[in-house]
Design an enzyme around this catalytic site. Sequence first.
Site: not given
Length: 510
Positions: A267-268, A271
């Site tokens: 998920h990170e 980003h």
Amino acid sequence: MNVSAATASLYEQYVSEMQQIADIRYSAAVLQWDQETYMPAGGADARSRQIATLSEIAHSRFITDSMGSLLKSLSDRDDLNEELQKNISLSLYDYEQQVRLPASHIRDLSEASSKAFHSWMDARRANDFSLFEGSLETLVALKKVEADLLGYENHPYNALLNEYERGATTTLLDSVFAELQIPLKELLEKIRHCEQVDDRFLKQYYAESDQWQFSLALLERMEFDLQSGRQDKAAHPFTINFSSKDVRITTRIDEQDISNMTWSTIHELGHAHYEQGLPAGQYGLPLGEYASLGIHESQSRLWENNVGRSMSWCEHFMPLFKHHFPSQLGEISASKFYRAINKVEPSLIRTEADELTYHFHVIIRYELEKELIGGQLNTKDIPAFWNQKYLDYLGIRVPDNRQGCLQDVHWSHGSFGYFPTYSLGSLYAAQFFHAAKGAISDLEKQIRSGNFRDLLTWLNQSIHRHGRRFTSEELCKQLCGEGININYFMQYSTDKYRFIYGFQTEEGIL
């Protein structure tokens, strides 16, 4: 269009000033990153002051009369090219918003947020909401003041939503969430009547050191530029950047659950891919910044779910899992692993939720924040409100505040209006991934072979390089020919979960 010498000189003055302000803001961000990763607990009070001072200085420099005059002068020039015009128009919009906020308010908010973060950490450790309540009440009061200062139509929460997702309103979100809930509940009801998948092998002992080494190998294979970024550990995973060439991500490791680390890392990573893909030559300027939080979340959710929970991804990464965790996963097939990591079941923790029930976690937070900022809910009543909503929407009882209303870091940062972007991001992610598969005909095959470069390049070219040039909906229409459409998410979800759970459904949602 040829830019005159006088206009070029003014624009260079603008760039210099904006980049110096960015230097100050990113310096504060470095302190914030350290605060959430390595800073000793004893440094909390001084750090709150340091971050507040830098935040106030940056804000004060941006809202000066001279900056306003410079922006207005440049906006009146008729010899700026499209790129320069866009930077000026976006900076002027930001200026007109920020000039409404006194420097004292920025300092108060920054200082209150830093203190609230440590109160939140204490409250989580003690499992005692009362330890956070006072700090949170202060932040809520400041955010209500901020909404009034910024101005809004219909609901004060709209002013805060606009800071993360320009143009978003409670009317829009109420409509999107209402439209989404009907087919989502129908899909969940189908799954509820099916035999549940077995994910017990995910929840056994996985040593922290082994997980850490695996996460680094995972990041490298999935194209994280380690020359322009790094990973650390934090109580709540987050991504922060100081330029497109210095992007930091964090993960959280639970030795009794390999899922926690794996998909928070991915998920990170999503980003970070966005931040590393922003144009370095636009440092400190709007075209060097992300489009919106909804688009940012679309990137994290696309990599986490559309890629990282796909069968193709599992087939590629199973050998790496087995290499790092031979005793736990040595006998597990890619198909069994795929089913396990996509298990659908109501749960307590948002960051660990499956991608279907996840939306209800977001809706609960949205409804809570809307009432909190609107004045219908008091801070002290948050735990009871939270617990009732989890029972109503997900049918589960919240055993304690650590697993309930203390689980997210966002409120301690003053980030009211952020949570809805998670659902918007998931919807945009499904739509963008559909477009990516149309542009890259063998995308699934590439993922299966461990080639993520073409997808990342497509995202760089289609989304990242534009910075803030487009709003979320403008960008979506450019990529997909239409604005946000929940049917892409529902089609993706239905196709995926009818295979995992073996139920029949009508063909064709789109």
